[in-house]
Design a protein around this motif. Structure first.
Motif, PDB file in Angstrom:
ATOM      1  N   LEU A  46      12.981  11.656   4.755  1.00 38.10           N
ATOM      2  CA  LEU A  46      11.571  11.255   4.753  1.00 38.10           C
ATOM      3  C   LEU A  46      11.301  10.136   3.749  1.00 38.10           C
ATOM      4  O   LEU A  46      10.477   9.249   4.014  1.00 38.10           O
ATOM      5  N   CYS A  47      11.989  10.166   2.616  1.00 40.41           N
ATOM      6  CA  CYS A  47      11.814   9.098   1.622  1.00 40.41           C
ATOM      7  C   CYS A  47      12.240   7.755   2.199  1.00 40.41           C
ATOM      8  O   CYS A  47      11.601   6.725   1.952  1.00 40.41           O
ATOM      9  N   ALA A  48      13.328   7.764   2.966  1.00 43.22           N
ATOM     10  CA  ALA A  48      13.809   6.531   3.587  1.00 43.22           C
ATOM     11  C   ALA A  48      12.781   5.977   4.567  1.00 43.22           C
ATOM     12  O   ALA A  48      12.533   4.764   4.615  1.00 43.22           O
ATOM     13  N   GLU A  49      12.149   6.864   5.323  1.00 43.19           N
ATOM     14  CA  GLU A  49      11.148   6.418   6.299  1.00 43.19           C
ATOM     15  C   GLU A  49       9.888   5.915   5.608  1.00 43.19           C
ATOM     16  O   GLU A  49       9.322   4.878   5.977  1.00 43.19           O
ATOM     17  N   VAL A  50       9.447   6.637   4.582  1.00 41.34           N
ATOM     18  CA  VAL A  50       8.254   6.222   3.840  1.00 41.34           C
ATOM     19  C   VAL A  50       8.475   4.859   3.195  1.00 41.34           C
ATOM     20  O   VAL A  50       7.600   3.982   3.235  1.00 41.34           O
ATOM     21  N   HIS A  51       9.643   4.668   2.583  1.00 43.72           N
ATOM     22  CA  HIS A  51       9.955   3.389   1.936  1.00 43.72           C
ATOM     23  C   HIS A  51       9.960   2.253   2.957  1.00 43.72           C
ATOM     24  O   HIS A  51       9.434   1.164   2.690  1.00 43.72           O
ATOM     25  N   SER A  52      10.536   2.515   4.128  1.00 40.46           N
ATOM     26  CA  SER A  52      10.582   1.486   5.176  1.00 40.46           C
ATOM     27  C   SER A  52       9.179   1.121   5.650  1.00 40.46           C
ATOM     28  O   SER A  52       8.854  -0.057   5.817  1.00 40.46           O
ATOM     29  N   LYS A  53       8.337   2.129   5.865  1.00 37.27           N
ATOM     30  CA  LYS A  53       6.972   1.869   6.331  1.00 37.27           C
ATOM     31  C   LYS A  53       6.156   1.140   5.253  1.00 37.27           C
ATOM     32  O   LYS A  53       5.320   0.292   5.568  1.00 37.27           O
ATOM     33  N   GLN A  54       6.406   1.484   3.988  1.00 39.24           N
ATOM     34  CA  GLN A  54       5.709   0.822   2.891  1.00 39.24           C
ATOM     35  C   GLN A  54       6.066  -0.662   2.856  1.00 39.24           C
ATOM     36  O   GLN A  54       5.182  -1.521   2.696  1.00 39.24           O
ATOM     37  N   GLU A  55       7.328  -0.970   2.987  1.00 42.10           N
ATOM     38  CA  GLU A  55       7.760  -2.367   2.982  1.00 42.10           C
ATOM     39  C   GLU A  55       7.162  -3.121   4.166  1.00 42.10           C
ATOM     40  O   GLU A  55       6.744  -4.270   4.022  1.00 42.10           O
ATOM     41  N   LYS A  56       7.126  -2.485   5.322  1.00 44.20           N
ATOM     42  CA  LYS A  56       6.545  -3.121   6.510  1.00 44.20           C
ATOM     43  C   LYS A  56       5.056  -3.371   6.317  1.00 44.20           C
ATOM     44  O   LYS A  56       4.537  -4.445   6.675  1.00 44.20           O
ATOM     45  N   ARG A  57       4.365  -2.382   5.727  1.00 47.92           N
ATOM     46  CA  ARG A  57       2.925  -2.538   5.487  1.00 47.92           C
ATOM     47  C   ARG A  57       2.653  -3.694   4.547  1.00 47.92           C
ATOM     48  O   ARG A  57       1.729  -4.483   4.756  1.00 47.92           O
ATOM     49  N   ARG A  59       4.609  -6.322   3.992  1.00 50.33           N
ATOM     50  CA  ARG A  59       4.912  -7.583   4.693  1.00 50.33           C
ATOM     51  C   ARG A  59       3.763  -7.990   5.602  1.00 50.33           C
ATOM     52  O   ARG A  59       3.351  -9.157   5.624  1.00 50.33           O
ATOM     53  N   MET A  60       3.221  -7.046   6.348  1.00 49.99           N
ATOM     54  CA  MET A  60       2.110  -7.341   7.246  1.00 49.99           C
ATOM     55  C   MET A  60       0.863  -7.716   6.462  1.00 49.99           C
ATOM     56  O   MET A  60       0.127  -8.630   6.833  1.00 49.99           O
ATOM     57  N   GLY A  61       0.623  -7.026   5.348  1.00 45.57           N
ATOM     58  CA  GLY A  61      -0.546  -7.325   4.522  1.00 45.57           C
ATOM     59  C   GLY A  61      -0.497  -8.727   3.962  1.00 45.57           C
ATOM     60  O   GLY A  61      -1.512  -9.437   3.927  1.00 45.57           O
ATOM     61  N   ARG A  62       0.688  -9.142   3.521  1.00 45.00           N
ATOM     62  CA  ARG A  62       0.842 -10.502   2.989  1.00 45.00           C
ATOM     63  C   ARG A  62       0.655 -11.534   4.089  1.00 45.00           C
ATOM     64  O   ARG A  62       0.074 -12.601   3.854  1.00 45.00           O
ATOM     65  N   THR A  94      -3.355  -3.715 -11.681  1.00 46.71           N
ATOM     66  CA  THR A  94      -3.381  -2.318 -11.241  1.00 46.71           C
ATOM     67  C   THR A  94      -4.299  -2.125 -10.039  1.00 46.71           C
ATOM     68  O   THR A  94      -4.281  -1.063  -9.411  1.00 46.71           O
ATOM     69  N   SER A  95      -5.132  -3.130  -9.767  1.00 45.87           N
ATOM     70  CA  SER A  95      -6.079  -3.119  -8.636  1.00 45.87           C
ATOM     71  C   SER A  95      -7.220  -2.120  -8.799  1.00 45.87           C
ATOM     72  O   SER A  95      -7.925  -1.820  -7.841  1.00 45.87           O
ATOM     73  N   ARG A  96      -7.426  -1.636 -10.024  1.00 46.90           N
ATOM     74  CA  ARG A  96      -8.561  -0.734 -10.234  1.00 46.90           C
ATOM     75  C   ARG A  96      -9.887  -1.436  -9.968  1.00 46.90           C
ATOM     76  O   ARG A  96     -10.854  -0.813  -9.537  1.00 46.90           O
ATOM     77  N   PHE A  97      -9.932  -2.752 -10.224  1.00 44.72           N
ATOM     78  CA  PHE A  97     -11.172  -3.493  -9.966  1.00 44.72           C
ATOM     79  C   PHE A  97     -11.501  -3.504  -8.477  1.00 44.72           C
ATOM     80  O   PHE A  97     -12.670  -3.524  -8.088  1.00 44.72           O
ATOM     81  N   ILE A 126      -2.406  -5.679  -2.311  1.00 43.25           N
ATOM     82  CA  ILE A 126      -1.770  -5.278  -1.049  1.00 43.25           C
ATOM     83  C   ILE A 126      -0.758  -4.168  -1.291  1.00 43.25           C
ATOM     84  O   ILE A 126      -0.684  -3.190  -0.544  1.00 43.25           O
ATOM     85  N   GLU A 127       0.043  -4.305  -2.352  1.00 41.27           N
ATOM     86  CA  GLU A 127       1.019  -3.264  -2.689  1.00 41.27           C
ATOM     87  C   GLU A 127       0.330  -1.933  -2.968  1.00 41.27           C
ATOM     88  O   GLU A 127       0.880  -0.861  -2.677  1.00 41.27           O
ATOM     89  N   ALA A 128      -0.882  -2.008  -3.516  1.00 44.56           N
ATOM     90  CA  ALA A 128      -1.637  -0.797  -3.832  1.00 44.56           C
ATOM     91  C   ALA A 128      -2.336  -0.222  -2.609  1.00 44.56           C
ATOM     92  O   ALA A 128      -2.958   0.848  -2.694  1.00 44.56           O
TER      93      ALA A 128
END
Length: 258
Positions: A46-57, A59-62, A94-97, A126-128
């Motif tokens: 599951l960690c591998a899948e979460v990490h992959s989806k995070q990277e994809k998100r 990339r798309m956000g950028r 930190t993106s708290r703003f 975007i990372e946040a």
């Protein structure tokens, strides 16, 4: 391929766990070698899948953000711009703003790193997990003006209110004109206390009346932008001019005479 393996691939496909499906064989082999428990194997999978989806998100956000380039806060030379409080910038990272719906204003002359910081802060957002859109002030006005002429200004304003963070770069480099100023006022009013706004400008607040061509309108915009805001004023030499001077292309005396 065993029947059990085939079923695993089928289930992973149906669940859209694409990355795990692609690396399933290596994960199974690693689990066998390390004699992992079922829980540890499932955790790794599951960690591998979460990490992959995070990277994809990310990339798309950028891609959706339309940054003119990619920069990071680690790349910024704070020693070259001692007027900047690095702690404040790192806090912005930190993106708290963004979470708090606050605005950020980066002021200073051309070439001191305002756009670099804006992009880097936007990439951190975007990372946040926050949607972000980057526009030059000229590009923003062009889009709003075009939408108004095509009788779809309302839709365009709604679209620009969508991102959690809207970055407007280089406000003040060109006069907006009365209509452009009115369009900016409408956008700022729509986003007021609903989404974060990051603006870079080469003009001090006292000069915004010249930018918008109307002191009252400028005051109304500033009233909303500054209500919940963080302002960084950068005082320093242009990176580009400094590099040219180092290369011997510009003499210090010439800079002082400008």
């Amino acid at each position: 391929m065993t029947p059990a393996h085939e079923r695993l691939v089928t289930h992973l496909t149906r669940l859209k766990l694409v990355h795990v499906r692609e690396v399933l064989d290596s994960l199974l082999e690693d689990a066998a070698k390390r004699e992992l428990s079922y829980a540890d194997f499932l955790d790794g999978l599951l960690c591998a899948e979460v990490h992959s989806k995070q990277e994809k998100r990310i990339r798309m956000g950028r891609l959706i953000a339309h940054f003119p380039f990619q920069r990071s806060l680690d790349d910024f030379d704070f020693k070259a711009q001692p007027s900047i409080d690095a702690k404040v910038v790192k806090e912005l990272g930190t993106s708290r703003f963004v979470a708090n719906g606050e605005n950020v204003l980066l002021l200073g002359p051309p070439g001191v790193g305002k756009t670099h910081l804006a992009v880097a802060i936007g990439m951190k957002a975007i990372e946040a997990g926050y949607s972000t859109l980057f526009l030059s002030a000229a590009g923003l006005i062009a889009q709003l003006d075009k939408a108004e002429r095509e009788n779809r200004l309302e839709d365009e304003l709604k679209r620009l209110c969508g991102p959690k963070l809207l970055i407007v770069d280089e406000l003040g480099y060109l006069p907006l004109g009365r209509n452009g100023a009115n369009l900016v006022f409408q956008l700022v009013s729509r986003r007021y206390e609903r989404g974060a706004l990051l603006i870079t400008s080469n003009k001090s607040f006292g000069q915004w009346g010249q930018v918008f061509g109307d002191d009252m309108l400028a005051a109304a915009i500033l009233d909303r932008v500054l209500h919940h805001s963080i302002t960084l004023t950068i005082k320093g030499e242009s990176y580009r001019l400094r590099e040219k001077r180092k290369a011997g292309l510009i003499k210090t005396a010439e800079l002082q005479g400008q």
